[in-house]
Write a protein that holds these residues in place. Structure first.
Motif, short mmCIF file in Angstrom:
data_model
loop_
_atom_site.label_atom_id
_atom_site.label_comp_id
_atom_site.label_asym_id
_atom_site.label_seq_id
_atom_site.Cartn_x
_atom_site.Cartn_y
_atom_site.Cartn_z
N ARG A 273 0.84 -1.21 0.00
CA ARG A 273 0.00 0.00 0.00
C ARG A 273 0.87 1.26 0.00
O ARG A 273 0.62 2.22 -0.74
N SER A 308 -1.60 -2.83 -7.27
CA SER A 308 -2.50 -2.00 -6.49
C SER A 308 -2.67 -0.62 -7.13
O SER A 308 -3.76 -0.06 -7.15
N ALA A 381 -1.50 3.09 5.73
CA ALA A 381 -1.37 1.70 5.30
C ALA A 381 -2.01 0.75 6.31
O ALA A 381 -2.63 -0.25 5.93
N TRP A 385 -4.94 -1.16 4.33
CA TRP A 385 -4.05 -2.11 3.66
C TRP A 385 -4.80 -3.05 2.72
O TRP A 385 -4.22 -3.60 1.80
N SER A 388 -7.02 -1.06 -2.67
CA SER A 388 -6.07 -0.72 -3.74
C SER A 388 -5.97 0.79 -3.88
O SER A 388 -6.87 1.54 -3.50
N VAL A 389 -4.88 1.25 -4.48
CA VAL A 389 -4.66 2.67 -4.71
C VAL A 389 -5.25 3.10 -6.05
O VAL A 389 -5.79 4.19 -6.18
#
Length: 742
Positions: A273, A308, A381, A385, A388-389
């Motif tokens: 993350r 991610s 994070a 965690w 997703s980004v």
């Protein structure tokens, strides 16, 4: 009392309304729906595919993978009411199951006995339906496999369609039938029901194409296909690892290396993350980002971080040489490369870094990313965690990998998230692996075999994996295995032979099996591991374009001299090859086959397959039970005086003559006959007369035998352990004074 009555009445009305919804959605009877609702609510069941089973025209055989004691209750509530359920003796007597047993007809049978009976065939011939509950094992022994023979025979005699059903998550129920060590329990796991389109046994057999399995093999493969399709369906690789953390426990140790120790799912995803946020700021969505890292925890978290962030991870093969690295960076094209200063310095990769920069890549150093982490980053994070980004799309490109280039310039292969997950689950449906196992991965993760077997498969199946930095540590690897006690090893014949030579007899005693691929497995290597370490070597076959596994032997379905049977869900066809009497050129199709290539002449442009089929370039033969044998590469056939000669077959002949040495056979120009064959070998005692003697015993014409023998100290190999035929041919031409003729 009035209020209580109102509340109870409201609840009863809601219950009835929800049951009526299931009647409308799935076509259940009201009685079935009333008994299904509590299961539906408790386990949040994804049941959309059950409609495939219910709509199947009779006669039909439902083949249910039996994982828990809840399975019969679910099937009694969901399958058509005229289905005859063949229950094991315990389910047939269980008092708690009585309300569900009233929904349909049931009979009991003893799984120890084959249950082909005229009664069941008569049921099918009267346009009936039967449901059988098969053992969960992915590697059935003879006794268990008899049930598949029985089911296939019943379906054939009754002219019935077969519908396999798999309940994902059932193995984790408190009343699971699976050993808890391989199926961690959860009180209320989410269940997903998978099913496949109804097909007759004859259709199943023909569907595999040239593989042509037996009727029982076709039925078994169909069940395995559904098993491989259901888990992680529709997810990206990052999302699948998230789901695995829920399945097996967020604090379960999952990946480790020899320097930085062990990471749990939670720690791995938290680190991913943090890094994903960095990658999102310096790269664009969908951009290929190079990864030049060794087998390490840093590689694992970088891979997940890129996914991610919605980026494509491009594996840079730092053993391929500067020219190939420059070509790869330009072909992808790769503008940003994640690497480690410490790794570059220790491995002496300054020339590779310069080559990547010459191709247009700029380096982002993992040490700098790590030093810039703040307390706020760690807090975010820790809270998010699992999230997703970047945007996630299962059908989008996930990886760009480069072929080994064993016969020329490497090609860029684009693999989607679906390709990778499909192949991991296909392998999982063939090999009996689980959380009690421990993988030692010595193969480089920039290679498809090392990445799939040594990292992706363990991450998705809850198997702890040790990422060892180099396969060339022939003495240290046996010592590490003796200390760490892995149960599974992925390697090539070259490396397996080298480890055996350096190992003490007890070093690999913890292994249940080792999977060998990327090159032919020699009989001498197989024998050494069986005799010294009591370890079974399972040979498989694959290619980067298939993510990479295509066929695989298993502990109970194993044929020496073959690379196993086609993975479930794959199809194949063979095209005739001039001069090849047995077998043909292999074409494959399946969910794991790549999206397409990128080429140097059109950088960054995905060249998809014109149809679903991919030409592997391999010449294979298939026996009556569907086991594949590799006869050679189409490019590795020489034409000698008008006759086609397999260089691979001559190579195996040399292995027979001198089993303790390494050999490579290449073709070089010949003015009189067009080409001539050269044996490059490490055997000091290699003589043409001895090779002719073995050739005569094997029935190989003298015309096909090498005209020249070149003795060397080492056969050139790639970092993956595969023979580098391009370099070997150049060596042979140089030794024979033919470099100018090539």
């Amino acid at each position: 009392m009035i209020l209580t009555g109102i509340v109870l009445g409201t609840l009863a009305a809601a219950y009835l309304a929800f049951a009526l919804l299931q009647v409308f959605r799935l076509g259940l009877s009201l009685h079935q729906a009333l008994l299904y609702v509590p299961l539906k609510l408790a386990y949040r069941i994804d049941d959309g595919q059950i409609r495939l089973a219910r709509r199947a025209d009779a006669p039909v055989v439902y083949v249910v993978t039996h994982q828990s004691r809840l399975d019969p209750a679910l099937m009694l509530a969901l399958l058509p009411g005229d289905t005859l359920h063949i229950l094991d003796e315990r389910a047939a007597r269980a008092a708690w199951l009585e309300p569900w047993r009233e929904l349909a007809r049931t009979i009991a049978f003893n799984a120890e006995h084959v249950f082909v009976s005229r009664r069941l065939v008569r049921v099918l011939k009267r346009k009936g339906r039967i449901a059988v509950y098969m053992p969960e094992t992915v590697e059935p022994e003879v006794r268990a496999f008899r049930l598949y023979r029985a089911v296939a025979r019943i379906a054939l005699q009754g002219d019935a369609r077969v519908v396999p059903i798999f309940i994902d998550g059932a193995r984790r129920l408190p009343f699971s039938l699976i050993d808890e060590a391989n199926a961690p329990r959860r009180l209320l796991p989410r269940l997903r029901i998978g099913a496949a389109e109804p097909l007759t046994v004859a259709e199943l057999v023909s569907r595999a194409g040239a593989a042509t399995p037996t009727a029982s093999g076709a039925a078994f493969d169909r069940v395995a296909e559904v098993r491989s399709r259901v888990p992680y369906a529709g997810l990206t690789l990052f999302q699948a690892v998230q789901a695995a953390s829920r399945r097996f426990g967020a604090d379960r140790p999952i990946v480790e290396d020899v320097i930085s120790g062990t990471l749990s799912y939670r720690q791995l995803l938290m680190a991913a993350r943090i890094f994903a946020g960095r990658f999102a700021r310096i790269t664009a969505p969908g951009e290929p980002v190079g990864v030049l890292l060794p087998n390490s925890n840093g590689f694992a978290l970088t891979l997940l971080a890129l996914m991610s962030a919605g980026r494509v991870a491009a594996m840079v093969n730092y053993t391929a040489g500067p020219a190939n690295v420059t070509s790869a960076v330009r072909t992808a094209p790769i503008r940003t490369i994640v690497s480690s200063r410490a790794f570059v310095e220790k491995a002496g990769l300054d020339d590779i870094v310069e080559a990547a920069k010459a191709g247009g890549g700029r380096f982002v150093w993992i040490e700098d990313l790590r030093d810039g982490i703040s307390s706020f980053d760690r807090l975010v994070a820790a809270l998010f965690w699992r999230n997703s980004v970047g945007a996630q799309h299962a059908g989008a490109p996930a990886l760009i990998m480069f072929t080994s280039g064993s016969e020329g310039t490497p090609k860029a292969v684009v693999l989607s998230h679906r390709n990778l997950i499909a192949n991991a689950m296909q392998v999982e449906s063939r090999l009996a692996i689980g959380p009690r196992d421990f993988v030692m991965n010595v193969l480089p993760v920039f290679h498809a075999f090392g990445l799939l077997g040594g990292l992706i498969l363990p991450l998705l199946t809850g198997v702890r994996t040790l990422l060892y930095p180099s396969p060339l540590h022939y003495k240290q690897i046996p010592q590490t295995a003796a200390k760490r006690r892995p149960t599974i090893l992925f390697a090539t014949d070259t490396f397996l032979a080298a480890y055996a030579n350096a190992a003490d007899d007890g070093d690999f005693s913890s292994l249940r099996f080792a999977v060998a691929g990327a090159e032919p497995l020699r009989a001498s290597t197989r024998r050494t591991w069986a005799e010294r370490f009591d370890t079974q070597l399972l040979e498989g076959f694959g290619l980067t374009e298939a993510a990479p596994v295509v066929a695989l032997n298993t502990a109970t379905h194993n044929r020496e001299g073959s690379v196993g049977r086609l993975l479930p869900g794959m199809r194949m066809r063979l095209e005739p090859v001039e001069g090849v009497a047995e077998g043909g050129r292999l074409w494959i199709a399946g969910p794991n086959v790549m999206m397409g290539y990128m080429s140097a002449d059109r950088p960054g442009q995905l060249q998809g397959l014109p149809d679903e089929w991919h030409d592997t370039g391999d010449i294979v033969s298939v026996d009556r039970e569907g086991f594949l044998a590799i006869r050679g590469r189409a490019k590795r056939f020489a034409k000698i005086a008008g006759e086609m000669v397999s260089l691979g077959a001559i190579e195996m002949l040399a292995h027979t003559a001198w089993p303790e040495d390494r050999h490579a056979v290449v073709a070089v120009p010949d003015k009189r006959r067009g080409e001539r064959i050269v044996l490059v070998t490490t055997a000091d005692n290699a003589e043409p007369a001895e090779l002719r003697r073995h050739g005569k015993q094997a029935g190989i014409a003298e015309l096909a035998l090498p005209q020249d023998i070149v003795q060397v100290d080492e056969i050139p190999i790639h970092g993956t352990g595969k023979t580098d035929y391009a370099a070997t041919r150049r060596l042979a031409l140089d030794r024979l004074g033919l470099a100018n003729a090539a």
